[in-house]
Write a protein that holds these residues in place. Structure first.
Motif, PDB file in Angstrom:
ATOM      1  N   ALA A 177       0.821  -1.225   0.000  1.00 52.35           N
ATOM      2  CA  ALA A 177       0.000   0.000   0.000  1.00 52.35           C
ATOM      3  C   ALA A 177       0.848   1.265   0.000  1.00 52.35           C
ATOM      4  O   ALA A 177       0.581   2.204   0.742  1.00 52.35           O
ATOM      5  CB  ALA A 177      -0.974  -0.014   1.174  1.00 52.35           C
ATOM      6  N   GLY A 178       1.905   1.272  -0.802  1.00 47.53           N
ATOM      7  CA  GLY A 178       2.726   2.467  -0.960  1.00 47.53           C
ATOM      8  C   GLY A 178       3.778   2.686   0.108  1.00 47.53           C
ATOM      9  O   GLY A 178       4.423   3.723   0.133  1.00 47.53           O
ATOM     10  N   THR A 179       3.976   1.714   1.011  1.00 50.86           N
ATOM     11  CA  THR A 179       4.915   1.888   2.116  1.00 50.86           C
ATOM     12  C   THR A 179       5.819   0.670   2.260  1.00 50.86           C
ATOM     13  O   THR A 179       5.370  -0.472   2.160  1.00 50.86           O
ATOM     14  CB  THR A 179       4.139   2.075   3.438  1.00 50.86           C
ATOM     15  N   TRP A 180       7.099   0.930   2.527  1.00 51.56           N
ATOM     16  CA  TRP A 180       8.053  -0.128   2.859  1.00 51.56           C
ATOM     17  C   TRP A 180       8.071  -0.281   4.381  1.00 51.56           C
ATOM     18  O   TRP A 180       8.238   0.698   5.094  1.00 51.56           O
ATOM     19  CB  TRP A 180       9.458   0.221   2.369  1.00 51.56           C
ATOM     20  N   SER A 181       7.904  -1.535   4.866  1.00 57.38           N
ATOM     21  CA  SER A 181       7.903  -1.817   6.303  1.00 57.38           C
ATOM     22  C   SER A 181       8.812  -2.997   6.593  1.00 57.38           C
ATOM     23  O   SER A 181       8.969  -3.896   5.761  1.00 57.38           O
ATOM     24  CB  SER A 181       6.494  -2.168   6.781  1.00 57.38           C
ATOM     25  N   ALA A 182       9.385  -3.017   7.812  1.00 56.71           N
ATOM     26  CA  ALA A 182      10.247  -4.123   8.233  1.00 56.71           C
ATOM     27  C   ALA A 182       9.499  -5.441   8.090  1.00 56.71           C
ATOM     28  O   ALA A 182       8.291  -5.521   8.356  1.00 56.71           O
ATOM     29  CB  ALA A 182      10.683  -3.924   9.684  1.00 56.71           C
ATOM     30  N   PHE A 183      10.226  -6.483   7.664  1.00 56.07           N
ATOM     31  CA  PHE A 183       9.618  -7.785   7.431  1.00 56.07           C
ATOM     32  C   PHE A 183      10.372  -8.857   8.215  1.00 56.07           C
ATOM     33  O   PHE A 183      11.551  -9.118   7.954  1.00 56.07           O
ATOM     34  CB  PHE A 183       9.623  -8.118   5.940  1.00 56.07           C
ATOM     35  N   ALA A 184       9.704  -9.473   9.161  1.00 57.47           N
ATOM     36  CA  ALA A 184      10.307 -10.530   9.990  1.00 57.47           C
ATOM     37  C   ALA A 184      10.145 -11.884   9.317  1.00 57.47           C
ATOM     38  O   ALA A 184       9.148 -12.143   8.647  1.00 57.47           O
ATOM     39  CB  ALA A 184       9.642 -10.563  11.360  1.00 57.47           C
ATOM     40  N   GLY A 185      11.134 -12.753   9.508  1.00 55.36           N
ATOM     41  CA  GLY A 185      11.042 -14.134   9.051  1.00 55.36           C
ATOM     42  C   GLY A 185      11.481 -14.387   7.631  1.00 55.36           C
ATOM     43  O   GLY A 185      11.329 -15.499   7.136  1.00 55.36           O
ATOM     44  N   ALA A 186      12.029 -13.387   6.963  1.00 54.17           N
ATOM     45  CA  ALA A 186      12.539 -13.593   5.605  1.00 54.17           C
ATOM     46  C   ALA A 186      13.900 -14.284   5.672  1.00 54.17           C
ATOM     47  O   ALA A 186      14.627 -14.169   6.656  1.00 54.17           O
ATOM     48  CB  ALA A 186      12.684 -12.258   4.878  1.00 54.17           C
ATOM     49  N   THR A 187      14.237 -14.994   4.610  1.00 53.38           N
ATOM     50  CA  THR A 187      15.569 -15.591   4.484  1.00 53.38           C
ATOM     51  C   THR A 187      16.443 -14.620   3.713  1.00 53.38           C
ATOM     52  O   THR A 187      16.131 -14.272   2.570  1.00 53.38           O
ATOM     53  CB  THR A 187      15.509 -16.940   3.749  1.00 53.38           C
ATOM     54  N   LEU A 188      17.514 -14.163   4.343  1.00 49.84           N
ATOM     55  CA  LEU A 188      18.471 -13.268   3.703  1.00 49.84           C
ATOM     56  C   LEU A 188      19.687 -14.095   3.323  1.00 49.84           C
ATOM     57  O   LEU A 188      20.252 -14.788   4.173  1.00 49.84           O
ATOM     58  CB  LEU A 188      18.883 -12.124   4.628  1.00 49.84           C
ATOM     59  N   SER A 189      20.081 -14.025   2.064  1.00 57.23           N
ATOM     60  CA  SER A 189      21.278 -14.730   1.599  1.00 57.23           C
ATOM     61  C   SER A 189      22.435 -13.757   1.487  1.00 57.23           C
ATOM     62  O   SER A 189      22.291 -12.655   0.971  1.00 57.23           O
ATOM     63  CB  SER A 189      21.013 -15.384   0.242  1.00 57.23           C
ATOM     64  N   GLN A 190      23.588 -14.208   1.988  1.00 63.09           N
ATOM     65  CA  GLN A 190      24.853 -13.475   1.895  1.00 63.09           C
ATOM     66  C   GLN A 190      25.829 -14.476   1.284  1.00 63.09           C
ATOM     67  O   GLN A 190      26.423 -15.288   1.997  1.00 63.09           O
ATOM     68  CB  GLN A 190      25.342 -13.023   3.275  1.00 63.09           C
ATOM     69  N   GLY A 191      25.943 -14.458  -0.038  1.00 59.71           N
ATOM     70  CA  GLY A 191      26.722 -15.504  -0.686  1.00 59.71           C
ATOM     71  C   GLY A 191      26.049 -16.847  -0.439  1.00 59.71           C
ATOM     72  O   GLY A 191      24.853 -17.018  -0.657  1.00 59.71           O
ATOM     73  N   ALA A 192      26.811 -17.827   0.084  1.00 61.84           N
ATOM     74  CA  ALA A 192      26.262 -19.160   0.357  1.00 61.84           C
ATOM     75  C   ALA A 192      25.599 -19.259   1.729  1.00 61.84           C
ATOM     76  O   ALA A 192      24.948 -20.256   2.031  1.00 61.84           O
ATOM     77  CB  ALA A 192      27.375 -20.193   0.243  1.00 61.84           C
ATOM     78  N   ASP A 193      25.762 -18.245   2.572  1.00 61.66           N
ATOM     79  CA  ASP A 193      25.188 -18.265   3.922  1.00 61.66           C
ATOM     80  C   ASP A 193      23.773 -17.677   3.917  1.00 61.66           C
ATOM     81  O   ASP A 193      23.484 -16.744   3.165  1.00 61.66           O
ATOM     82  CB  ASP A 193      26.066 -17.460   4.888  1.00 61.66           C
ATOM     83  N   THR A 194      22.906 -18.219   4.784  1.00 61.82           N
ATOM     84  CA  THR A 194      21.553 -17.682   4.907  1.00 61.82           C
ATOM     85  C   THR A 194      21.247 -17.363   6.364  1.00 61.82           C
ATOM     86  O   THR A 194      21.763 -18.004   7.275  1.00 61.82           O
ATOM     87  CB  THR A 194      20.494 -18.670   4.365  1.00 61.82           C
ATOM     88  N   PHE A 195      20.385 -16.358   6.545  1.00 59.19           N
ATOM     89  CA  PHE A 195      19.996 -15.880   7.870  1.00 59.19           C
ATOM     90  C   PHE A 195      18.499 -15.574   7.842  1.00 59.19           C
ATOM     91  O   PHE A 195      17.930 -15.362   6.780  1.00 59.19           O
ATOM     92  CB  PHE A 195      20.766 -14.602   8.231  1.00 59.19           C
TER      93      PHE A 195
END
Length: 188
Positions: free
Chosen positions: A100-118
Protein backbone atom coordinates in the motif's frame (compact mmCIF):
# COMPACT_ATOMS: atom_id res chain seq x y z
CA UNK A 1 4.83 -7.02 -24.04
CA UNK A 2 7.22 -5.59 -26.63
CA UNK A 3 10.11 -6.14 -24.19
CA UNK A 4 9.22 -9.84 -23.96
CA UNK A 5 9.05 -10.20 -27.74
CA UNK A 6 12.19 -8.20 -28.43
CA UNK A 7 14.48 -9.80 -25.87
CA UNK A 8 13.47 -13.47 -26.26
CA UNK A 9 16.13 -14.31 -28.86
CA UNK A 10 18.99 -12.49 -27.13
CA UNK A 11 18.06 -13.91 -23.72
CA UNK A 12 17.25 -17.41 -24.98
CA UNK A 13 13.68 -17.95 -23.81
CA UNK A 14 10.39 -18.83 -25.48
CA UNK A 15 7.03 -17.25 -24.78
CA UNK A 16 3.35 -17.58 -25.66
CA UNK A 17 1.03 -14.58 -25.88
CA UNK A 18 -2.63 -15.43 -26.42
CA UNK A 19 -5.33 -13.06 -27.60
CA UNK A 20 -8.47 -12.78 -25.45
CA UNK A 21 -11.48 -10.47 -25.61
CA UNK A 22 -9.76 -8.14 -23.11
CA UNK A 23 -6.49 -8.15 -25.10
CA UNK A 24 -3.18 -10.04 -25.29
CA UNK A 25 -2.07 -12.11 -22.29
CA UNK A 26 1.39 -13.53 -21.65
CA UNK A 27 0.56 -17.12 -20.72
CA UNK A 28 3.96 -18.83 -20.85
CA UNK A 29 7.69 -18.15 -20.62
CA UNK A 30 9.78 -21.21 -21.39
CA UNK A 31 7.66 -23.97 -19.89
CA UNK A 32 6.29 -21.89 -16.99
CA UNK A 33 2.61 -21.54 -17.83
CA UNK A 34 -0.04 -19.48 -16.06
CA UNK A 35 -2.21 -21.76 -13.89
CA UNK A 36 -5.16 -20.70 -11.73
CA UNK A 37 -4.37 -17.41 -9.99
CA UNK A 38 -0.63 -17.65 -10.75
CA UNK A 39 0.83 -16.17 -13.91
CA UNK A 40 3.30 -13.67 -15.34
CA UNK A 41 2.77 -10.41 -13.49
CA UNK A 42 4.13 -6.94 -14.30
CA UNK A 43 5.05 -4.42 -11.60
CA UNK A 44 6.09 -0.86 -12.47
CA UNK A 45 7.68 1.39 -9.85
CA UNK A 46 6.68 -1.08 -7.10
CA UNK A 47 2.99 -1.01 -8.10
CA UNK A 48 1.05 -3.80 -9.79
CA UNK A 49 -0.38 -2.65 -13.11
CA UNK A 50 -4.07 -1.83 -13.00
CA UNK A 51 -4.28 -2.24 -16.80
CA UNK A 52 -3.01 -4.86 -19.22
CA UNK A 53 0.72 -4.75 -19.99
CA UNK A 54 -0.13 -3.87 -23.60
CA UNK A 55 -2.03 -0.76 -22.41
CA UNK A 56 0.75 0.65 -20.22
CA UNK A 57 3.17 3.16 -21.72
CA UNK A 58 6.49 3.07 -19.92
CA UNK A 59 8.59 6.18 -19.51
CA UNK A 60 12.37 6.37 -19.31
CA UNK A 61 12.52 6.44 -15.50
CA UNK A 62 10.10 3.54 -14.92
CA UNK A 63 11.41 0.43 -13.17
CA UNK A 64 9.82 -2.74 -14.56
CA UNK A 65 9.70 -6.03 -12.69
CA UNK A 66 8.11 -9.15 -14.12
CA UNK A 67 7.61 -12.22 -11.97
CA UNK A 68 5.72 -15.50 -11.94
CA UNK A 69 3.26 -15.80 -9.08
CA UNK A 70 0.03 -14.43 -7.68
CA UNK A 71 -1.11 -10.95 -8.64
CA UNK A 72 -1.16 -9.78 -5.01
CA UNK A 73 2.35 -10.97 -4.06
CA UNK A 74 4.33 -8.36 -2.12
CA UNK A 75 7.78 -7.08 -3.06
CA UNK A 76 10.79 -7.45 -0.75
CA UNK A 77 13.89 -5.30 -0.64
CA UNK A 78 17.17 -5.40 1.27
CA UNK A 79 18.45 -2.15 2.77
CA UNK A 80 22.21 -2.26 3.38
CA UNK A 81 23.87 1.15 3.38
CA UNK A 82 27.44 -0.06 3.01
CA UNK A 83 28.57 -1.15 -0.46
CA UNK A 84 32.16 -1.66 0.72
CA UNK A 85 33.17 -3.24 4.05
CA UNK A 86 36.45 -4.25 5.68
CA UNK A 87 37.20 -7.76 6.85
CA UNK A 88 36.05 -8.05 10.46
CA UNK A 89 33.27 -5.46 10.07
CA UNK A 90 29.77 -6.17 11.32
CA UNK A 91 26.88 -4.50 9.51
CA UNK A 92 23.11 -4.67 9.61
CA UNK A 93 20.88 -5.47 6.65
CA UNK A 94 17.15 -4.80 6.89
CA UNK A 95 14.51 -6.73 4.95
CA UNK A 96 11.42 -4.70 4.06
CA UNK A 97 8.15 -5.50 2.30
CA UNK A 98 6.17 -3.09 0.11
CA UNK A 99 2.46 -2.80 0.80
CA UNK A 100 0.00 0.00 0.00
CA UNK A 101 2.73 2.47 -0.96
CA UNK A 102 4.91 1.89 2.12
CA UNK A 103 8.05 -0.13 2.86
CA UNK A 104 7.90 -1.82 6.30
CA UNK A 105 10.25 -4.12 8.23
CA UNK A 106 9.62 -7.79 7.43
CA UNK A 107 10.31 -10.53 9.99
CA UNK A 108 11.04 -14.13 9.05
CA UNK A 109 12.54 -13.59 5.61
CA UNK A 110 15.57 -15.59 4.48
CA UNK A 111 18.47 -13.27 3.70
CA UNK A 112 21.28 -14.73 1.60
CA UNK A 113 24.85 -13.48 1.89
CA UNK A 114 26.72 -15.50 -0.69
CA UNK A 115 26.26 -19.16 0.36
CA UNK A 116 25.19 -18.27 3.92
CA UNK A 117 21.55 -17.68 4.91
CA UNK A 118 20.00 -15.88 7.87
CA UNK A 119 16.47 -15.13 9.11
CA UNK A 120 15.37 -11.54 9.63
CA UNK A 121 14.30 -10.71 13.21
CA UNK A 122 11.13 -8.92 14.39
CA UNK A 123 12.59 -5.61 13.12
CA UNK A 124 13.46 -7.15 9.74
CA UNK A 125 17.15 -6.99 10.64
CA UNK A 126 20.03 -9.38 10.12
CA UNK A 127 23.48 -8.80 11.60
CA UNK A 128 26.23 -9.69 9.12
CA UNK A 129 29.89 -10.32 9.87
CA UNK A 130 32.32 -9.98 7.00
CA UNK A 131 35.19 -12.44 7.43
CA UNK A 132 36.29 -13.28 3.88
CA UNK A 133 37.40 -11.19 0.91
CA UNK A 134 34.99 -11.18 -2.00
CA UNK A 135 31.99 -9.75 -3.77
CA UNK A 136 28.74 -10.77 -2.08
CA UNK A 137 25.16 -10.46 -3.18
CA UNK A 138 22.53 -9.90 -0.51
CA UNK A 139 18.93 -10.79 -1.32
CA UNK A 140 15.79 -11.75 0.58
CA UNK A 141 13.10 -14.37 -0.01
CA UNK A 142 9.96 -15.27 1.93
CA UNK A 143 7.05 -17.55 1.07
CA UNK A 144 4.76 -15.97 -1.50
CA UNK A 145 6.63 -12.64 -1.51
CA UNK A 146 8.63 -11.49 -4.52
CA UNK A 147 12.37 -11.99 -4.04
CA UNK A 148 14.30 -8.75 -3.55
CA UNK A 149 16.79 -7.29 -5.96
CA UNK A 150 20.36 -8.33 -5.27
CA UNK A 151 22.53 -5.79 -3.41
CA UNK A 152 26.26 -6.15 -4.10
CA UNK A 153 28.74 -5.67 -1.24
CA UNK A 154 32.51 -5.67 -1.67
CA UNK A 155 34.34 -7.15 1.33
CA UNK A 156 38.06 -6.66 1.86
CA UNK A 157 40.42 -7.09 -1.09
CA UNK A 158 38.44 -8.11 -4.17
CA UNK A 159 41.06 -7.17 -6.75
CA UNK A 160 40.01 -5.30 -9.84
CA UNK A 161 36.35 -5.43 -10.75
CA UNK A 162 34.08 -3.64 -13.14
CA UNK A 163 30.32 -3.17 -13.23
CA UNK A 164 28.59 -3.29 -16.58
CA UNK A 165 25.22 -1.68 -17.04
CA UNK A 166 22.45 -3.05 -19.21
CA UNK A 167 19.46 -1.34 -20.70
CA UNK A 168 16.72 -2.41 -23.06
CA UNK A 169 15.63 0.05 -25.72
CA UNK A 170 12.53 -0.73 -27.75
CA UNK A 171 12.62 0.84 -31.18
CA UNK A 172 9.28 1.07 -32.94
CA UNK A 173 8.16 2.35 -36.31
CA UNK A 174 6.36 5.55 -35.38
CA UNK A 175 5.64 6.74 -38.90
CA UNK A 176 2.69 4.44 -39.43
CA UNK A 177 3.58 4.01 -43.12
CA UNK A 178 4.88 0.46 -42.87
CA UNK A 179 1.98 -2.00 -42.52
CA UNK A 180 4.32 -4.78 -41.33
CA UNK A 181 7.13 -3.08 -39.34
CA UNK A 182 10.10 -5.04 -38.05
CA UNK A 183 9.58 -6.24 -34.50
CA UNK A 184 11.04 -4.05 -31.76
CA UNK A 185 14.71 -4.65 -31.05
CA UNK A 186 16.63 -5.08 -27.82
CA UNK A 187 20.01 -3.42 -27.47
CA UNK A 188 22.53 -4.58 -24.85
Amino acid sequence: LDVIKASSNECGYTYVIQEYEWGPYLTTINDEEAVGNDGWIFVVNNEHLQVGANQFDMSADDKLLMYYGAWDSKLLRVVHTESTVAIGDTTTATVEQYDAGTWSAFAGATLSQGADTFTSDANGEVELTWDQDGLYYLYAEAGASIRSDKVMVSAGDVGDSENLGMSVNIEQDSGGTNPDPDPPSTIF
